[in-house]
Write a protein that holds these residues in place. Sequence first.
Motif, PDB file in Angstrom:
ATOM      1  N   THR A   1       0.997  -1.157   0.075  1.00  0.00           N
ATOM      2  CA  THR A   1       0.062  -0.077   0.045  1.00  0.00           C
ATOM      3  C   THR A   1       0.827   1.333   0.080  1.00  0.00           C
ATOM      4  OG1 THR A   1      -1.931  -0.964   1.249  1.00  0.00           O
ATOM      5  CG2 THR A   1      -1.773   1.266   1.331  1.00  0.00           C
ATOM      6  N   LEU A   2       1.843   1.251   0.815  1.00  0.00           N
ATOM      7  CA  LEU A   2       2.950   2.393   0.759  1.00  0.00           C
ATOM      8  C   LEU A   2       3.512   2.472  -0.495  1.00  0.00           C
ATOM      9  CD1 LEU A   2       4.401   1.907   4.295  1.00  0.00           C
ATOM     10  CD2 LEU A   2       3.135   4.048   3.652  1.00  0.00           C
ATOM     11  N   GLN A   3       3.853   1.363  -1.297  1.00  0.00           N
ATOM     12  CA  GLN A   3       4.323   1.443  -2.578  1.00  0.00           C
ATOM     13  C   GLN A   3       3.529   2.154  -3.408  1.00  0.00           C
ATOM     14  OE1 GLN A   3       5.602  -2.817  -2.957  1.00  0.00           O
ATOM     15  NE2 GLN A   3       7.747  -2.063  -2.692  1.00  0.00           N
ATOM     16  N   ARG A   4       2.208   1.663  -3.449  1.00  0.00           N
ATOM     17  CA  ARG A   4       1.218   2.384  -4.409  1.00  0.00           C
ATOM     18  C   ARG A   4       0.832   3.874  -3.876  1.00  0.00           C
ATOM     19  NH1 ARG A   4      -1.216  -2.517  -3.329  1.00  0.00           N
ATOM     20  NH2 ARG A   4      -2.775  -1.801  -1.845  1.00  0.00           N
ATOM     21  N   LEU A   5       0.876   4.259  -2.713  1.00  0.00           N
ATOM     22  CA  LEU A   5       0.975   5.810  -2.185  1.00  0.00           C
ATOM     23  C   LEU A   5       2.285   6.491  -3.013  1.00  0.00           C
ATOM     24  CD1 LEU A   5      -0.323   5.627   1.549  1.00  0.00           C
ATOM     25  CD2 LEU A   5      -1.380   6.676  -0.513  1.00  0.00           C
TER      26      LEU A   5
ATOM     27  N   ALA B   1      -2.559  10.326  -4.451  1.00  0.00           N
ATOM     28  CA  ALA B   1      -2.487  10.283  -3.038  1.00  0.00           C
ATOM     29  C   ALA B   1      -2.147  11.511  -2.521  1.00  0.00           C
ATOM     30  CB  ALA B   1      -1.337   9.560  -2.813  1.00  0.00           C
ATOM     31  N   GLY B   2      -1.772  12.751  -3.565  1.00  0.00           N
ATOM     32  CA  GLY B   2      -1.311  13.949  -3.348  1.00  0.00           C
ATOM     33  C   GLY B   2       0.081  14.040  -2.568  1.00  0.00           C
ATOM     34  N   PRO B   3       0.757  15.129  -2.874  1.00  0.00           N
ATOM     35  CA  PRO B   3       2.161  15.239  -2.468  1.00  0.00           C
ATOM     36  C   PRO B   3       2.477  14.799  -1.090  1.00  0.00           C
ATOM     37  CG  PRO B   3       1.155  17.413  -3.017  1.00  0.00           C
ATOM     38  CD  PRO B   3      -0.084  16.432  -3.092  1.00  0.00           C
TER      39      PRO B   3
ATOM     40  N   GLU C   1       4.921  11.728  -0.414  1.00  0.00           N
ATOM     41  CA  GLU C   1       6.410  11.974   0.163  1.00  0.00           C
ATOM     42  C   GLU C   1       6.301  11.146   1.479  1.00  0.00           C
ATOM     43  OE1 GLU C   1       7.774  15.501   3.031  1.00  0.00           O
ATOM     44  OE2 GLU C   1       7.925  16.191   0.865  1.00  0.00           O
ATOM     45  N   MET C   2       5.106  11.243   2.546  1.00  0.00           N
ATOM     46  CA  MET C   2       5.424  10.203   3.367  1.00  0.00           C
ATOM     47  C   MET C   2       5.770   8.708   3.380  1.00  0.00           C
ATOM     48  SD  MET C   2       2.328   8.873   5.745  1.00  0.00           S
ATOM     49  CE  MET C   2       1.949   7.715   4.683  1.00  0.00           C
TER      50      MET C   2
END
Length: 127
Positions: free
Chosen positions: A32-36, A42-44, A48-49
């Motif tokens: 999920t983090l990779q997709r974000l 997801a928005g900037p 970035e997060m």
Amino acid sequence: MTDEHRDRQIGDADLTTMTGGDEARARALRKTLQRLADSDKAGPALQEMAREVLSGRIGLREAMRVGAYADALGEKLAEGRRAYEAIPCEERERQMEAARDYLAEQRAEIDRERSEAALRRGLKHHR
């Protein structure tokens, strides 16, 4: 910052404390983090997060203490909750079943990887 640190990516094991030791959920969280990180939707701030967490420069819990990240995530979670509450009960149940199936697939993938690694180790010892 060295290229090695910049190119580093955390693994599933780095997220198991966030998932109560559940490796399948840790893998799902990493994906999920990779997709974000890769999604313009997801928005900037969330992009970035996700990139910072995946690189290991910041932990997920630390990231949640960063105001811009927490605010952006809070907005996305509120949007998601409103969308979820608007769907019919039958669809919610279907989505829950799909989530259970997805976690089962992740567990099977982890088991396959472990079996393959054990087989490779066994072959090395027989040479």
